[in-house]
Motif scaffolding. Structure first.
Motif, PDB file in Angstrom:
ATOM      1  N   UNK A 111       0.825  -1.195   0.000  1.00  0.00           N
ATOM      2  CA  UNK A 111       0.000   0.000   0.000  1.00  0.00           C
ATOM      3  C   UNK A 111       0.867   1.257   0.000  1.00  0.00           C
ATOM      4  N   UNK A 112       0.494   2.222  -0.824  1.00  0.00           N
ATOM      5  CA  UNK A 112       1.167   3.532  -0.927  1.00  0.00           C
ATOM      6  C   UNK A 112       2.555   3.463  -1.571  1.00  0.00           C
TER       7      UNK A 112
ATOM      8  N   UNK B  76       7.072   0.587  -6.320  1.00  0.00           N
ATOM      9  CA  UNK B  76       7.538  -0.753  -5.960  1.00  0.00           C
ATOM     10  C   UNK B  76       6.594  -1.822  -6.500  1.00  0.00           C
ATOM     11  N   UNK B  77       5.302  -1.557  -6.481  1.00  0.00           N
ATOM     12  CA  UNK B  77       4.338  -2.518  -7.022  1.00  0.00           C
ATOM     13  C   UNK B  77       4.584  -2.745  -8.514  1.00  0.00           C
ATOM     14  N   UNK B  78       4.864  -1.675  -9.250  1.00  0.00           N
ATOM     15  CA  UNK B  78       5.163  -1.813 -10.670  1.00  0.00           C
ATOM     16  C   UNK B  78       6.484  -2.556 -10.867  1.00  0.00           C
ATOM     17  N   UNK B  79       7.478  -2.262 -10.041  1.00  0.00           N
ATOM     18  CA  UNK B  79       8.759  -2.970 -10.102  1.00  0.00           C
ATOM     19  C   UNK B  79       8.536  -4.476  -9.930  1.00  0.00           C
TER      20      UNK B  79
ATOM     21  N   UNK C   8      -8.732   6.636 -11.617  1.00  0.00           N
ATOM     22  CA  UNK C   8     -10.010   6.014 -11.309  1.00  0.00           C
ATOM     23  C   UNK C   8      -9.802   4.555 -10.909  1.00  0.00           C
ATOM     24  N   UNK C   9     -10.823   3.945 -10.340  1.00  0.00           N
ATOM     25  CA  UNK C   9     -10.837   2.526  -9.959  1.00  0.00           C
ATOM     26  C   UNK C   9      -9.871   2.224  -8.813  1.00  0.00           C
ATOM     27  N   UNK C  10      -9.636   3.189  -7.929  1.00  0.00           N
ATOM     28  CA  UNK C  10      -8.787   2.975  -6.764  1.00  0.00           C
ATOM     29  C   UNK C  10      -9.666   2.599  -5.579  1.00  0.00           C
TER      30      UNK C  10
END
Length: 83
Positions: free
Chosen positions: A27-28, A32-35, A67-69
């Protein structure tokens, strides 16, 4: 006859990313999530990494509506701002 024609021999499309439950998520920490997503694509050798792109969108104010968060107010966008 069913099963004949080009559709019967076409390769099945496979999504490049894992299912939501299998994703590594912090979260936040969108970078890092994309990595981690890119790392998944690289290690599973399903697609050539040279054919994949990660795009970060920004502007002078460093604010972009998304959007869609999960944190969105009703159906509106979320605008993440720098701290």
């Amino acid at each position: 006859m069913e099963g004949d024609g080009p559709a019967a021999t076409a390769p099945q499309y496979q999504p490049a990313c894992p299912t939501r439950d299998a994703c590594v998520y912090n979260s936040c920490y969108c970078e890092e999530n994309i990595w981690k997503l890119c790392e998944y694509i690289k290690t599973h050798n399903q697609y050539l990494l040279e054919e994949c792109h990660a795009v970060f969108i920004s502007n002078e104010k460093k604010m972009v509506p998304i959007w869609k968060q999960q944190a969105r107010p009703e159906n509106g966008p979320v605008i993440w701002t720098p701290k």
